[in-house]
Design an enzyme around this catalytic site. Sequence first.
Site, PDB file in Angstrom:
ATOM      1  N   LYS A  12       0.856  -1.079  -0.004  1.00  0.00           N
ATOM      2  CA  LYS A  12       0.010   0.070  -0.021  1.00  0.00           C
ATOM      3  C   LYS A  12       0.769   1.113   0.033  1.00  0.00           C
ATOM      4  CE  LYS A  12      -3.999  -2.268   2.351  1.00  0.00           C
ATOM      5  NZ  LYS A  12      -4.785  -2.313   3.425  1.00  0.00           N
ATOM      6  N   TYR A  52     -12.430  -2.670  -3.684  1.00  0.00           N
ATOM      7  CA  TYR A  52     -13.149  -2.852  -2.272  1.00  0.00           C
ATOM      8  C   TYR A  52     -14.520  -2.941  -2.430  1.00  0.00           C
ATOM      9  CZ  TYR A  52      -8.460  -2.250   0.030  1.00  0.00           C
ATOM     10  OH  TYR A  52      -7.265  -2.600   0.464  1.00  0.00           O
ATOM     11  N   PHE A  60     -15.786   3.810   6.576  1.00  0.00           N
ATOM     12  CA  PHE A  60     -14.309   3.963   6.280  1.00  0.00           C
ATOM     13  C   PHE A  60     -14.120   3.904   4.694  1.00  0.00           C
ATOM     14  CE2 PHE A  60     -14.465  -0.426   7.734  1.00  0.00           C
ATOM     15  CZ  PHE A  60     -14.121  -0.924   6.665  1.00  0.00           C
ATOM     16  N   ARG A  88      -1.894 -14.801   4.100  1.00  0.00           N
ATOM     17  CA  ARG A  88      -2.469 -13.978   5.165  1.00  0.00           C
ATOM     18  C   ARG A  88      -1.814 -14.028   6.513  1.00  0.00           C
ATOM     19  NH1 ARG A  88      -6.885 -10.202   3.797  1.00  0.00           N
ATOM     20  NH2 ARG A  88      -7.906 -10.759   6.174  1.00  0.00           N
ATOM     21  N   THR A  94      -5.790  -8.003   9.951  1.00  0.00           N
ATOM     22  CA  THR A  94      -6.314  -6.591   9.474  1.00  0.00           C
ATOM     23  C   THR A  94      -5.932  -5.410  10.329  1.00  0.00           C
ATOM     24  OG1 THR A  94      -8.180  -7.435   8.418  1.00  0.00           O
ATOM     25  CG2 THR A  94      -8.432  -5.236   8.542  1.00  0.00           C
ATOM     26  N   ASN A 115      -2.464   0.068   7.386  1.00  0.00           N
ATOM     27  CA  ASN A 115      -1.912  -1.171   7.669  1.00  0.00           C
ATOM     28  C   ASN A 115      -1.164  -1.933   6.452  1.00  0.00           C
ATOM     29  OD1 ASN A 115      -4.061  -1.751   5.870  1.00  0.00           O
ATOM     30  ND2 ASN A 115      -5.085  -3.290   7.054  1.00  0.00           N
ATOM     31  N   HIS A 118      -2.050  -5.469   1.535  1.00  0.00           N
ATOM     32  CA  HIS A 118      -3.245  -6.290   1.273  1.00  0.00           C
ATOM     33  C   HIS A 118      -2.777  -7.614   0.902  1.00  0.00           C
ATOM     34  CE1 HIS A 118      -6.858  -7.323  -0.514  1.00  0.00           C
ATOM     35  NE2 HIS A 118      -6.290  -7.795  -1.504  1.00  0.00           N
ATOM     36  N   GLU A 129      -9.383 -10.574  -7.685  1.00  0.00           N
ATOM     37  CA  GLU A 129      -8.540  -9.407  -7.564  1.00  0.00           C
ATOM     38  C   GLU A 129      -7.504  -9.446  -8.723  1.00  0.00           C
ATOM     39  OE1 GLU A 129      -9.149  -9.140  -2.906  1.00  0.00           O
ATOM     40  OE2 GLU A 129      -7.263  -9.771  -3.592  1.00  0.00           O
TER      41      GLU A 129
HETATM   42  P1  IDP Z   1      -8.379  -6.976   4.934  1.00  0.00           P
HETATM   43  O1  IDP Z   1      -7.530  -5.979   4.427  1.00  0.00           O
HETATM   44  O2  IDP Z   1      -7.488  -7.593   6.004  1.00  0.00           O
HETATM   45  O3  IDP Z   1      -9.129  -8.216   3.885  1.00  0.00           O
HETATM   46  P2  IDP Z   1     -11.088  -5.825   5.004  1.00  0.00           P
HETATM   47  O4  IDP Z   1     -11.828  -5.812   6.336  1.00  0.00           O
HETATM   48  O5  IDP Z   1     -11.146  -6.415   3.818  1.00  0.00           O
HETATM   49  O6  IDP Z   1      -9.338  -6.280   5.850  1.00  0.00           O
HETATM   50  O7  IDP Z   1     -10.771  -4.399   5.068  1.00  0.00           O
HETATM   51  C1  IDP Z   1      -9.920  -3.723   3.954  1.00  0.00           C
HETATM   52  C2  IDP Z   1      -9.128  -2.847   4.418  1.00  0.00           C
HETATM   53  O8  IDP Z   1      -9.740  -1.562   4.858  1.00  0.00           O
HETATM   54  C3  IDP Z   1      -8.178  -2.801   5.391  1.00  0.00           C
HETATM   55  O9  IDP Z   1      -7.009  -3.489   5.039  1.00  0.00           O
HETATM   56  C4  IDP Z   1      -7.904  -1.717   5.860  1.00  0.00           C
HETATM   57  O10 IDP Z   1      -6.891  -0.919   5.121  1.00  0.00           O
HETATM   58  C5  IDP Z   1      -9.259  -0.938   5.896  1.00  0.00           C
HETATM   59  N1  IDP Z   1     -10.022  -1.037   7.136  1.00  0.00           N
HETATM   60  C6  IDP Z   1     -10.701  -1.921   7.569  1.00  0.00           C
HETATM   61  N2  IDP Z   1     -11.162  -1.792   8.598  1.00  0.00           N
HETATM   62  C7  IDP Z   1     -11.056  -0.422   8.888  1.00  0.00           C
HETATM   63  C8  IDP Z   1     -11.405   0.447   9.977  1.00  0.00           C
HETATM   64  O11 IDP Z   1     -12.183   0.179  10.842  1.00  0.00           O
HETATM   65  N3  IDP Z   1     -11.124   1.695   9.713  1.00  0.00           N
HETATM   66  C9  IDP Z   1     -10.409   2.291   8.534  1.00  0.00           C
HETATM   67  N4  IDP Z   1      -9.969   1.444   7.802  1.00  0.00           N
HETATM   68  C10 IDP Z   1     -10.366   0.099   7.828  1.00  0.00           C
HETATM   69 MG    MG Z   2     -10.555  -8.082   2.659  1.00  0.00          MG
END
Ligand code: IDP
Ligand code: MG
Length: 150
Positions: A12, A52, A60, A88, A94, A115, A118, A129
């Site tokens: 990212k 997404y 968010f 993963r 996450t 974070n 991805h 994807e």
């Molecule tokens: P993942 O990336 O681990 O699959 P997802 O739930 O699919 O997690 O969420 C996608 C991305 O959205 C996360 O990697 C993170 O960058 C962002 N994200 C998820 N939850 C939150 C939140 O509560 N606040 C802000 N960003 C979030």
């Molecule tokens: Mg995801």
Amino acid sequence: MAHQESTFIAIKPDSMQRGLVGEIIKRFEQKGFRLVAMKFLQASQELLKQHYIDLKDCPFFPGLVKYMNSGPVVAMVWELLNVVKMGRMMLGETNPVDSKPGTICGDFCIQVGRNIIHGSDSVKSAEKEISLWFKPEEVVDYKSCAFDWI
Ligand code: IDP
Ligand code: MG
């Protein structure tokens, strides 16, 4: 080739800016996975909204698209046995607060909104994807010289 499975990994914009590209690629290389596609790009809002799409109703979502579009990313496809699940595990959870040291999130980030990496969460989402980010001809099929040793 036997035991094939593919996952989509994206470094990212924050990890790109923080100079973590080499470190992240190193971990996947050293684990023994096979890199079959890679590109460096600033992803468009349209591409990111599609990527997404399942999260479009989350509060968010607009901030997530803005974050992911804020600078260049490194998009990759890595292959081999169980790469989705092990990928993963290498990423961590996450939310970095739940990520153990030794994982990429556990070692290099603090906030869920920044974070750094991805990884596809299932074989099915990996397929979606990969086809969203890469044309079929951008994914290279070759035999790694280490294949028989891994
Ligand atoms: P993942 O990336 O681990 O699959 P997802 O739930 O699919 O997690 O969420 C996608 C991305 O959205 C996360 O990697 C993170 O960058 C962002 N994200 C998820 N939850 C939150 C939140 O509560 N606040 C802000 N960003 C979030
Ligand atoms: Mg995801």
